[in-house]
Enzyme design. Structure first.
Site, PDB file in Angstrom:
ATOM      1  N   HIS A 197       0.693  -1.313  -0.164  1.00 26.91           N
ATOM      2  CA  HIS A 197       0.032   0.050   0.015  1.00 26.91           C
ATOM      3  C   HIS A 197       0.798   1.270  -0.063  1.00 26.91           C
ATOM      4  O   HIS A 197       0.327   2.482  -0.472  1.00 26.91           O
ATOM      5  CB  HIS A 197      -0.959  -0.043   1.049  1.00 26.91           C
ATOM      6  CG  HIS A 197      -2.210  -1.273   0.691  1.00 26.91           C
ATOM      7  ND1 HIS A 197      -2.188  -2.119   1.190  1.00 26.91           N
ATOM      8  CD2 HIS A 197      -3.154  -0.747   0.053  1.00 26.91           C
ATOM      9  CE1 HIS A 197      -3.282  -2.840   0.650  1.00 26.91           C
ATOM     10  NE2 HIS A 197      -3.704  -2.091  -0.286  1.00 26.91           N
ATOM     11  N   GLU A 442     -10.991 -10.890  -6.812  1.00 26.38           N
ATOM     12  CA  GLU A 442      -9.526 -10.947  -6.337  1.00 26.38           C
ATOM     13  C   GLU A 442      -9.231 -12.214  -5.518  1.00 26.38           C
ATOM     14  O   GLU A 442      -8.141 -12.373  -4.902  1.00 26.38           O
ATOM     15  CB  GLU A 442      -9.219  -9.739  -5.550  1.00 26.38           C
ATOM     16  CG  GLU A 442     -10.112  -9.333  -4.362  1.00 26.38           C
ATOM     17  CD  GLU A 442      -9.815  -7.873  -3.733  1.00 26.38           C
ATOM     18  OE1 GLU A 442      -8.914  -7.348  -3.856  1.00 26.38           O
ATOM     19  OE2 GLU A 442     -10.840  -7.629  -3.003  1.00 26.38           O
ATOM     20  N   ASP A 466      -4.342  -8.558  -5.158  1.00 22.80           N
ATOM     21  CA  ASP A 466      -4.932  -9.792  -4.136  1.00 22.80           C
ATOM     22  C   ASP A 466      -4.696 -10.877  -5.035  1.00 22.80           C
ATOM     23  O   ASP A 466      -4.241 -11.906  -4.446  1.00 22.80           O
ATOM     24  CB  ASP A 466      -6.048  -9.420  -3.471  1.00 22.80           C
ATOM     25  CG  ASP A 466      -5.818  -8.465  -2.139  1.00 22.80           C
ATOM     26  OD1 ASP A 466      -4.719  -8.593  -1.538  1.00 22.80           O
ATOM     27  OD2 ASP A 466      -6.328  -7.591  -2.311  1.00 22.80           O
ATOM     28  N   CYS A 513      -8.447  -3.210 -11.553  1.00 18.68           N
ATOM     29  CA  CYS A 513      -8.003  -1.996 -10.833  1.00 18.68           C
ATOM     30  C   CYS A 513      -6.963  -2.137 -10.038  1.00 18.68           C
ATOM     31  O   CYS A 513      -6.350  -1.360  -9.078  1.00 18.68           O
ATOM     32  CB  CYS A 513      -9.187  -1.442  -9.978  1.00 18.68           C
ATOM     33  SG  CYS A 513      -9.747  -2.540  -8.875  1.00 18.68           S
TER      34      CYS A 513
HETATM   35  C1  PEP Z   1      -6.332  -5.155  -5.630  1.00 17.38           C
HETATM   36  O1  PEP Z   1      -6.101  -6.035  -4.784  1.00 17.38           O
HETATM   37  O2  PEP Z   1      -5.710  -5.567  -6.902  1.00 17.38           O
HETATM   38  C2  PEP Z   1      -6.751  -3.974  -5.216  1.00 17.38           C
HETATM   39  C3  PEP Z   1      -7.247  -3.026  -6.332  1.00 17.38           C
HETATM   40  O3  PEP Z   1      -7.315  -3.664  -4.015  1.00 17.38           O
HETATM   41  P1  PEP Z   1      -6.104  -3.561  -2.792  1.00 17.38           P
HETATM   42  O4  PEP Z   1      -4.797  -3.259  -3.590  1.00 17.38           O
HETATM   43  O5  PEP Z   1      -6.590  -2.145  -2.265  1.00 17.38           O
HETATM   44  O6  PEP Z   1      -6.187  -4.649  -1.934  1.00 17.38           O
HETATM   45 MG    MG Z   2      -7.439  -6.324  -2.711  1.00 17.50          MG
END
Ligand code: PEP
Ligand code: MG
Length: 580
Positions: A197, A442, A466, A513
């Site tokens: 993150h 995911e 994920d 995404c």
């Molecule tokens: C993902 O898991 O690809 C996603 C977009 O969500 P995050 O990165 O916030 O877990």
């Molecule tokens: Mg995710």
């Protein structure tokens, strides 16, 4: 500043967010609160230390309160007032004095004992009750008091006086949410991978970042002059106090990078359409309303992922319906030509919310996270959905749910949506009756259950961050196994292919995404697989537009066909890098 002027040329890592940064290092280490407990001969001295520390802690909180009030407003500052009430509570201080007298112990030990007792009491209160949520406040005050007693300096990224490059072992979303973003020129962390993150936040902010930089916090010191070169996707280079010989070629690289950025600047706002007329939806990922100006400046017309959890992480109390409504309304009104996909609260694992303490788990990424928390805490879920549905009256808002495993959860979600819409109707609140609902794919089971899931929803968006960690059983945060975390693994491309096939058969659209969607190398293959929307950190939009406008859909499909036949990440990476 003992290493000041010492040249450091050998630090490398992964370039997690592109760019060049120069500035003064701030080595960020959470303050060590360890001390040696022992009996003391003079208890009065300890009581005196406690009294002075309580006063100093109160004063520190006062400064914080005033700063937060002027920067973020009265509501955000309230938290510090409530922490002040703890440290000026005479009966609590009396209990600590009593404990020091009884045990002839250090004031630090007295503080830990009494706060520990209160913590245990608060933990017995049922979840959701406001008092239980004060555990985080208690812990904050306890740690502040102990740190003041130990005479150690405070480390926080919330109030930075000068522009800095932050160097840390690890940065949690709560650190970055509180960070004074105007002052941060770059980020360097020892831990974390490309989809951690901290990397995502850095990209959203447009701040260059290097992750996986082993030894950074030992080799560099606060005050060092840092040059951070993250212009190559594969490798970041970090220089401390570069000599004139090192600085000269760096200057040339920086200029070349700037020229490329200027060229890409002209791509902004161009239609994302291939040479043979195939149109792609391009949208931005945002973490908060603060990211909106940057996304707009980068040419975004829509938001494909609004990570709403950052709203919850930026403050010490849970945001209520009105605060959430205002944020969602602002987001949707900022993109009048496009849409905003709001993802419901996705916390747990590495994303912690102070106001919502979660129990320790052995495998947090396989644990209580994402929609599991929303379905377990219908009070929070209802508040968020009410705010989101109300915001749909102000533009094209879609709602999406994270960590879905199969159709059962989707059905339960619809029951909540129906209930909430009914309530809102009875209250005569405005909202879009046809608001679209989607889910993130995911979790591997959801890929296999895509036909059943797609029958229920309007769209899906693949969370490749994920999905990759779950398909490959490789923790996205654990740099020790980063070689196993392979975004270009054939399994990932085949999963995307499978979903697109199923979705298009029933006329639904598929987005991506996760970070893969914003990697220029991956873009032609993803388009060739038939992905309809790519949502990415807004910084990558211009490069993506340029790529899309330079290829044909026909070429992209041929490339995707080749990728689907390959059995190894390295081979895929190699043909994607060559771009043929
Ligand atoms: C993902 O898991 O690809 C996603 C977009 O969500 P995050 O990165 O916030 O877990
Ligand atoms: Mg995710």
């Amino acid at each position: 500043m003992s290493t000041k002027n010492k040249n450091v040329n050998n630090l490398t890592g992964i370039a997690a967010s592109p760019g060049f940064a120069q500035g003064e290092a701030l080595v960020y280490k959470p303050t060590n609160l360890d001390f040696e407990p022992h009996r003391v001969p003079e208890v009065d001295q300890e009581i005196d230390r406690l009294n002075r520390a309580a006063k100093a802690t109160f004063d520190e909180l006062e400064i914080l309160k005033q700063k937060v009030k002027s920067q973020l407003g009265e509501e955000s500052a309230h938290i510090f007032r409530s922490q002040q009430t703890i440290v000026e509570d005479d009966s609590l201080l009396d209990e600590i004095r009593e404990s020091i007298r009884e045990k002839s112990c250090l004031a630090e030990s007295g503080v830990l004992e009494v706060f520990g007792t209160y913590r245990a009491l608060f933990e017995e209160i049922e979840e959701g009750n406001y008092n239980r949520e004060r555990i985080a406040d208690l812990e904050d005050v306890q740690n502040r008091l102990v740190r003041v007693l130990l005479g150690r300096p405070q480390q926080s990224l919330a109030f930075l006086e000068r522009p800095v490059v932050v160097i840390a072992e690890e940065l949690f979303p709560s650190d970055t949410a509180a960070m004074d973003k105007r002052m941060v020129q770059g980020l360097v962390t020892e831990k974390g991978g490309i989809t951690s993150h901290v990397a995502i936040i850095a990209r959203n902010l447009g701040v260059p970042a290097a992750v996986g930089v082993r030894g950074a916090t030992i080799t560099l010191e606060s005050g060092d002059e840092i040059t951070l070169d993250c212009t190559e996707p594969s490798q970041a280079q970090i220089y401390g106090n570069p000599s004139p010989d090192t600085a000269a070629p760096l200057k040339i690289r920086r200029q070349a990078y700037q020229q490329r950025q200027e060229f890409l600047e002209n791509q902004k706002g161009q239609e994302p359409i291939t040479l043979d007329g195939h149109r792609i939806k391009l949208s931005a990922n945002i973490g908060s309303v603060e990211d909106i100006p940057k996304a707009l400046a980068d040419g975004a017309q829509s938001v494909g992922l609004f990570r709403t959890e950052f709203l919850f992480m930026a403050q010490k109390t849970l945001p209520g319906e009105e605060a959430q409504f205002q944020a969602y309304k602002k987001a949707v009104e900022s993109f009048p030509e496009g849409f905003v996909i709001l993802r419901t609260l996705d916390i747990g694992a590495d994303k912690k919310v102070d106001a919502l303490p979660l129990a320790h788990e052995e495998n947090p990424f396989l644990g209580y996270r994402g929609v599991r928390i929303s379905l377990g805490r219908t009070d929070l879920f209802t508040t968020q959905l009410r705010a989101a549905i109300r915001a749909s009256a102000y533009g094209n808002l879609k709602i999406m749910f994270p960590m879905i495993c199969g159709p059962d959860e989707v059905r339960t979600i619809y029951e909540h949506l129906d209930r909430i819409k009914k309530d809102l109707k009875n209250e005569k609140q405005k909202f879009d009756e046809h608001l679209q609902i989607g889910v993130m794919l995911e979790v591997p089971s959801a890929i296999f259950m895509a036909p059943e899931i797609l029958a229920l929803v309007d769209f899906v968006s693949i969370g490749t961050n994920d999905l990759t960690q779950y398909l490959l059983a490789a923790d996205r945060m654990n740099e020790q196994i980063q070689d196993y975390y392979q975004p270009f693994h054939p399994g990932v491309f085949r999963a995307i292919h499978q979903v697109v096939q199923v979705a298009h058969q029933v006329g639904k659209w598929v987005g991506i995404c996760g970070e893969l969607g914003g990697m220029p190398r991956a873009l032609p293959a993803l388009i060739g697989l038939g992905v309809d929307e790519l949502s990415m950190n807004s910084q990558s939009l211009a490069e993506s537009v340029y790529k899309i406008r330079s290829l044909t859909f026909h070429q992209a499909k041929a490339l995707a066909d080749r990728v689907l036949k390959l059995g190894d990440s390295k081979e895929i990476q190699s043909i994607l890098e060559k771009g043929d």
